[in-house]
Design a protein around this motif. Structure first.
Motif, PDB file in Angstrom:
ATOM      1  N   TYR A   1      93.491  26.357  45.076  1.00  0.00           N
ATOM      2  CA  TYR A   1      94.097  25.025  45.192  1.00  0.00           C
ATOM      3  C   TYR A   1      95.585  25.167  45.455  1.00  0.00           C
ATOM      4  O   TYR A   1      96.319  25.728  44.664  1.00  0.00           O
ATOM      5  CB  TYR A   1      93.903  24.214  43.917  1.00  0.00           C
TER       6      TYR A   1
ATOM      7  N   LYS B   1      94.980  15.594  41.797  1.00  0.00           N
ATOM      8  CA  LYS B   1      94.748  16.539  42.894  1.00  0.00           C
ATOM      9  C   LYS B   1      94.119  17.813  42.329  1.00  0.00           C
ATOM     10  O   LYS B   1      94.239  18.099  41.129  1.00  0.00           O
ATOM     11  CB  LYS B   1      96.074  16.903  43.581  1.00  0.00           C
ATOM     12  N   THR B   2      93.525  18.568  43.215  1.00  0.00           N
ATOM     13  CA  THR B   2      92.865  19.788  42.747  1.00  0.00           C
ATOM     14  C   THR B   2      93.841  20.766  42.083  1.00  0.00           C
ATOM     15  O   THR B   2      93.492  21.449  41.140  1.00  0.00           O
ATOM     16  CB  THR B   2      92.176  20.508  43.912  1.00  0.00           C
ATOM     17  N   TYR B   3      95.070  20.820  42.618  1.00  0.00           N
ATOM     18  CA  TYR B   3      96.001  21.802  42.037  1.00  0.00           C
ATOM     19  C   TYR B   3      96.373  21.470  40.605  1.00  0.00           C
ATOM     20  O   TYR B   3      96.886  22.303  39.870  1.00  0.00           O
ATOM     21  CB  TYR B   3      97.250  21.980  42.913  1.00  0.00           C
TER      22      TYR B   3
ATOM     23  N   PHE C   1      94.427  21.186  38.305  1.00  0.00           N
ATOM     24  CA  PHE C   1      93.630  22.099  37.481  1.00  0.00           C
ATOM     25  C   PHE C   1      94.404  23.397  37.206  1.00  0.00           C
ATOM     26  O   PHE C   1      94.402  23.916  36.096  1.00  0.00           O
ATOM     27  CB  PHE C   1      92.322  22.442  38.197  1.00  0.00           C
TER      28      PHE C   1
ATOM     29  N   ASN D   1      84.786  15.528  38.778  1.00  0.00           N
ATOM     30  CA  ASN D   1      85.770  16.509  38.311  1.00  0.00           C
ATOM     31  C   ASN D   1      86.977  15.817  37.677  1.00  0.00           C
ATOM     32  O   ASN D   1      87.536  16.296  36.707  1.00  0.00           O
ATOM     33  CB  ASN D   1      86.245  17.392  39.462  1.00  0.00           C
ATOM     34  N   LYS D   2      87.356  14.700  38.295  1.00  0.00           N
ATOM     35  CA  LYS D   2      88.455  13.924  37.719  1.00  0.00           C
ATOM     36  C   LYS D   2      88.133  13.556  36.282  1.00  0.00           C
ATOM     37  O   LYS D   2      88.969  13.663  35.394  1.00  0.00           O
ATOM     38  CB  LYS D   2      88.669  12.646  38.537  1.00  0.00           C
TER      39      LYS D   2
ATOM     40  N   LEU E   1      85.656  25.940  36.658  1.00  0.00           N
ATOM     41  CA  LEU E   1      86.468  25.177  37.609  1.00  0.00           C
ATOM     42  C   LEU E   1      87.930  25.617  37.589  1.00  0.00           C
ATOM     43  O   LEU E   1      88.588  25.687  38.611  1.00  0.00           O
ATOM     44  CB  LEU E   1      86.399  23.693  37.259  1.00  0.00           C
TER      45      LEU E   1
ATOM     46  N   HIS F   1      89.577  28.698  39.635  1.00  0.00           N
ATOM     47  CA  HIS F   1      89.830  28.741  41.068  1.00  0.00           C
ATOM     48  C   HIS F   1      91.297  28.981  41.385  1.00  0.00           C
ATOM     49  O   HIS F   1      92.164  28.423  40.752  1.00  0.00           O
ATOM     50  CB  HIS F   1      89.398  27.424  41.715  1.00  0.00           C
TER      51      HIS F   1
ATOM     52  N   MET G   1      90.802  15.276  43.881  1.00  0.00           N
ATOM     53  CA  MET G   1      89.696  15.858  43.131  1.00  0.00           C
ATOM     54  C   MET G   1      88.473  14.952  43.281  1.00  0.00           C
ATOM     55  O   MET G   1      88.618  13.737  43.421  1.00  0.00           O
ATOM     56  CB  MET G   1      90.104  15.919  41.667  1.00  0.00           C
ATOM     57  N   SER G   2      87.307  15.538  43.217  1.00  0.00           N
ATOM     58  CA  SER G   2      86.101  14.702  43.285  1.00  0.00           C
ATOM     59  C   SER G   2      86.005  13.881  41.995  1.00  0.00           C
ATOM     60  O   SER G   2      86.559  14.279  40.955  1.00  0.00           O
ATOM     61  CB  SER G   2      84.870  15.581  43.460  1.00  0.00           C
TER      62      SER G   2
END
Lengths: 377, 541
Positions: free
Chosen positions: A334, A286-288, A290, A346-347, A328, A331, A342-343
């Motif tokens: 998230y 997931k984005t978070y 990151f 990006n993954k 990235l 950010h 995640m795209s």
């Protein structure tokens, strides 16, 4: 192997479990991130006490509500007589006057802060003062002297520290069996000081532990925190006493999970790292994640004294990756509450950074999550 | 020297201290400053006595000669030194070597001499170990001239000491000092330094006004205070004596010959040393006082542990301002202690009653004890209630005096004075509620002493205690034991002497009539006003 993970639909049930635990143990330690519901849990725990036969509260608690018992009167009209008002109706203050609390607070406060205070028991307000050194020209000579600045406004952190010392003083009285606090059967301490620097975190944690060790056999204790360092210090100090340690987290379906961490030493960052590893393995990134990775990188770099967290992965990967990552990872939007996948590219990047990081720094990763997956399966 | 000048000397010295201490902790600097004053006192006193002793042989020096006369005499009469010192010991009880005299030391300071630190150290050691016949071991033990706090290395420390001593010497030189004045300045400084610290649990410097009340009370005739002062007190005790100012205040009440011997006990070692110096500085001879370093609650002073009842130490006057609500660790052995056995132990959270019982045990049958305690002792429940009840039933509590808030530096807790007696004439308890009689200060309130036409709060308390009136409206009352029993042996002062002024009784019918009347007037006025507006062709209100 004993069960290690417990699931709860709602917090009041969880509160009951903590009370059950305290029948056997003297301490329950709870680690949880911010926003998990720690404060509400402490409230539920306290409310549960009132449901007993006598309907009398049995818990002295320290949480966000405690700070609300104090409020500033900044004397906006004259801007001179700034005082902190006490909500005298609270049971928290039942022994305030007759037990001369200011004498008990002062020695505690002087460990952490350089300001002094006076409690006006008639008006239930506190004023703060500080000694300052001033230079003055006198008879052609530069002279120094000490002046007392009265009725000052203290910083948010100092105010928190003061309130914390009030709480500690009351704890000591409860432990010593002072009459005004003989209703106290439990201490519930939720995140003592929200903005602690590391030195203070250690000092506060070890002072607190020393105090709480005296409570053994008299008063049972729950401590919850999101502060790793604080949490670890307390764990180490009380590890010889009967206790339970948990990692509390909120699941996506809004239910709660309580994970025992008694058998493995508790290290937050490695637990997170294994969570990240788990995520990359399953591809469910997931984005978070990151943000999580970034926070670990930040901590690692500050530990090594790097001035930039990028240096944690520097030299192992190329410049482009580094810059991309920096971008990235910076950010802040998230959210852990609204997980977004995640795209794909990006993954891929995330995986490369993580494996590069784990390769450069050999962490000893705990198997907490594997237990978890076994349970779930 | 006038009182004004005395105060000025104190202020001058305090300004020097405040300036020079820099970043040094006030408590640390206090110890240096006060030791130097003490050295100055010993030297002065000694030189005067030596002058008298040697008479015409005492060298007279040229004004420009910076040596000390005694140093010259020592040089010229080496053979007689031993005999001279023996004689001085007999006269003033101590000896100071010429090179350690204040004049010699301050001359070294003026010249910024490198040897100052070393000489000073030797001087302190000599005074501790050899000056006095009775021992003054460790008098300067807490004065570390080699401390990092003074400077990084010997040179820096020496330089700093030179400055401090030179400034003190200059400051004092402006005043014509005799020993009394220096003693007062010493006490003034202790008070000033106390204001700058006060971080320790419950320990507070007793304001002089309170000291005076306590010492006046204990020096009055114990059976009938209205008879006035006693001629002589054999022994007086302060079991938490701090720097000894309460004891000295008692001595002041009766004069130098009014007290047989002064006894004090102090737990904090630096304060204990200050107390010993303070006694000497006020001209109390080393044989006239005994100050013990130790813990009163543990009762570790041998002379108070005499098992033979015939030899039991008893005091005619006991005063104390023990640390407020001090946290102590009583154990089972303590419960059997002869001081507490028949009363029970004070709770862990507050040793107030333990202190009280400690003192009370050693009170003689015709003695008076006056102790400052926080208000909590008057009404707290549990073990404290039991102790209080027993004391009351035994008719040991003579008076309860409630004091105004904020009399102490840095604590606002309300305090009271309890007066206790083993045998007392009156079977009631005198309550004085002085909580409303004071002058409000910015940081600290003050009991007024009647100067410049202001009311005298201090004298009012003492006179009321002396006269023991049945009742003074909103100030004092002698309360019978029955009434106290009815109140469950709760001594909360406002239950017995209420200072609040009764609210005026409101006649509702009358108020209503007035309101109706006012309404009527309003209507009349508005109608009249509107009639004018109408005439002018304007809108009505």
């Amino acid at each position: 192997m004993a069960k290690k993970v417990y699931d709860y639909k709602e917090l009041p049930k969880l509160a009951v479990r903590l009370r059950d635990d305290l029948k056997e143990s003297d301490f329950v330690l709870l680690y949880a991130h911010n926003g998990t519901g720690k404060t509400r849990l402490s409230y539920d725990f306290k409310e549960r006490g009132k449901k007993g036969r006598n309907k009398i509260p049995d818990t002295l608690y320290f949480n966000a509500y405690t700070e609300d018992l104090f409020s500033w009167d900044n004397d906006i009209i004259n801007d001179t007589n700034r005082v902190l008002k006490i909500n005298s109706a609270s049971r928290f203050f039942s022994g305030f006057q007759q037990l001369e609390l200011d004498n008990r607070i002062r020695p505690l406060l002087s460990r952490y802060a350089d300001f002094d205070f006076v409690i006006n028991y008639e008006d239930w307000q506190i004023s703060f003062s500080r000694n300052v050194r001033v230079k003055k020209l006198e008879d052609g000579e530069m002279r120094e002297s000490t002046e007392v600045k009265s009725n000052i406004k203290v910083s948010r952190g100092e105010e928190n520290m003061f309130i914390w010392c009030v709480f500690l003083a009351i704890c000591q009285l409860a432990i010593d069996g002072a009459e005004a606090y003989n209703w106290v059967k439990y201490f519930y301490i939720d995140d003592p000081i929200s903005s602690l620097d590391d030195n203070n975190a250690i000092a506060v944690a070890s002072d607190l532990s020393q105090l709480l060790l005296q409570a053994e056999g008299k008063i049972k204790v729950v401590i919850s925190s999101h502060h790793i360092l604080f949490f670890n210090v307390v764990c180490n100090e009380i590890k010889k006493k009967p206790h339970e340690k948990y990692f509390l987290y909120k699941k996506p379906d809004q239910s709660y999970s309580l994970r025992k961490t008694t058998d493995t030493p508790y290290f937050h960052h490695v637990a997170l790292l294994s969570e990240l590893k788990q995520a990359t393995a399953s591809g469910n990134i997931k984005t978070y994640h990151f943000n999580t990775l970034r926070s670990i990188l930040e901590k690692t770099s500050s530990f090594f004294g790097f001035n930039d967290f990028g240096k944690c992965i520097y030299e192992v990967e190329d410049q482009v990756l580094f810059e991309r990552a920096l971008n990235l990872l910076s950010h802040g939007k998230y959210s852990i509450y609204e997980p977004v996948d995640m795209s794909e590219d990006n993954k891929e990047l995330f995986k490369r950074i993580l494996s590069a990081f784990l390769e450069k720094h050999q962490f000893e990763l705990p198997e907490l999550l594997q237990d978890n997956t076994v349970q779930k399966a | 020297m006038t009182a004004l000048e005395q105060q000025q000397l104190g202020k001058t010295l305090w300004a020097i201290a405040d300036d020079l201490r820099g970043s040094m902790n006030a408590d640390d600097f206090r110890d240096y400053m006060l030791s130097f004053l003490f050295l100055r006192y010993l030297s002065d006193n000694y030189e005067q006595a030596a002058k008298k002793e040697l008479g015409g042989d005492y060298p007279v020096l040229d004004v420009t000669d910076k040596r000390t006369p005694l140093a010259i005499w020592y040089e010229e009469n080496a053979a007689d030194v031993l005999e001279f010192e023996k004689q001085m010991r007999r006269k003033v009880h101590y000896v100071v070597e010429p090179q350690h005299l204040w004049t010699s030391i301050s001359e070294l300071a003026r010249k910024q001499d490198e040897e100052l630190l070393t000489v000073l150290q030797q001087g302190f050691k000599y005074i501790e170990n050899e000056s006095f016949e009775s021992t003054f071991q460790g008098l300067f033990s807490e004065i570390n001239l080699d401390s990092e706090k003074l400077g990084k290395n010997y040179t820096e420390r020496n330089k700093r000491l030179c400055t401090i001593i030179q400034k003190i010497a200059e400051g004092i030189a402006k005043f014509s000092t005799n020993t009394d004045v220096l003693g007062d300045a010493y006490e003034y400084l202790i008070g000033q330094f106390a204001a700058g610290s006060g971080k320790k649990a419950g320990e507070f410097y007793t304001p002089q006004q309170l000291s005076t009340i306590l010492s006046e009370i204990v020096t009055l005739d114990s059976q009938d205070p209205s008879l006035g002062k006693r001629k002589k007190i054999d022994k007086v005790l302060d079991f938490a004596c701090g720097s000894g100012s309460l004891l000295l205040n008692v001595r002041r009440q009766l004069g130098a010959f009014g007290i047989g011997k002064i006894y004090g006990q102090e737990y904090n070692i630096t304060t204990y040393n200050l107390a010993r110096m303070n006694m000497l500085l006020h001209g109390v001879k080393d044989t006239e006082f005994a100050i013990h370093h130790g813990d009163s609650l543990a009762n570790d002073w041998d002379i108070l542990n005499e098992m033979n009842p015939a030899k039991k130490m008893e005091f005619d006057a006991i005063v104390a301002n023990p640390p407020f609500s001090y946290r102590w660790e009583p154990n089972e052995v303590m419960a059997e202690d002869f001081r507490f056995k028949s009363y029970g132990l004070a709770p862990k959270s507050a040793a107030d009653f333990a202190f009280l019982l400690h003192g009370f045990h050693f009170l003689s049958s015709n003695g008076t004890m006056a102790i400052i305690l926080p208000h909590g002792v008057l009404f707290r429940g549990g073990a404290e209630e039991r102790i209080r009840t027993k004391l009351l039933k035994d008719n040991n509590i003579d008076a309860v005096i409630g004091l105004p808030p904020n009399l102490f530096f840095s604590t606002g807790i309300p305090v009271c004075i309890l007066v206790l007696k083993k045998c007392k004439k009156f079977d009631d308890v005198l309550f004085i509620n002085a909580s409303g009689h004071f002058e409000k200060g910015k940081r600290q309130n003050r009991l007024r002493d009647g100067k410049n036409g202001e009311p005298n709060d201090i004298q009012l308390i003492i006179d009321t205690y002396k006269g023991r009136p049945d009742k003074i409206e909103r100030y004092a009352r002698a309360v019978s034991m029955e009434e106290i029993a009815q109140n469950g042996y709760n001594l909360n002062i406002s239950r017995y002497v209420n200072t609040s002024i009764d609210e005026e009784i409101v006649d509702l019918a009358e108020v209503n009539r007035q309101l109706v009347d006012i309404d009527k007037k309003i209507t009349e006025a508005r109608n009249r006003h509107n009639s004018f507006l109408r005439e002018l062709g304007l809108g009505e209100i």
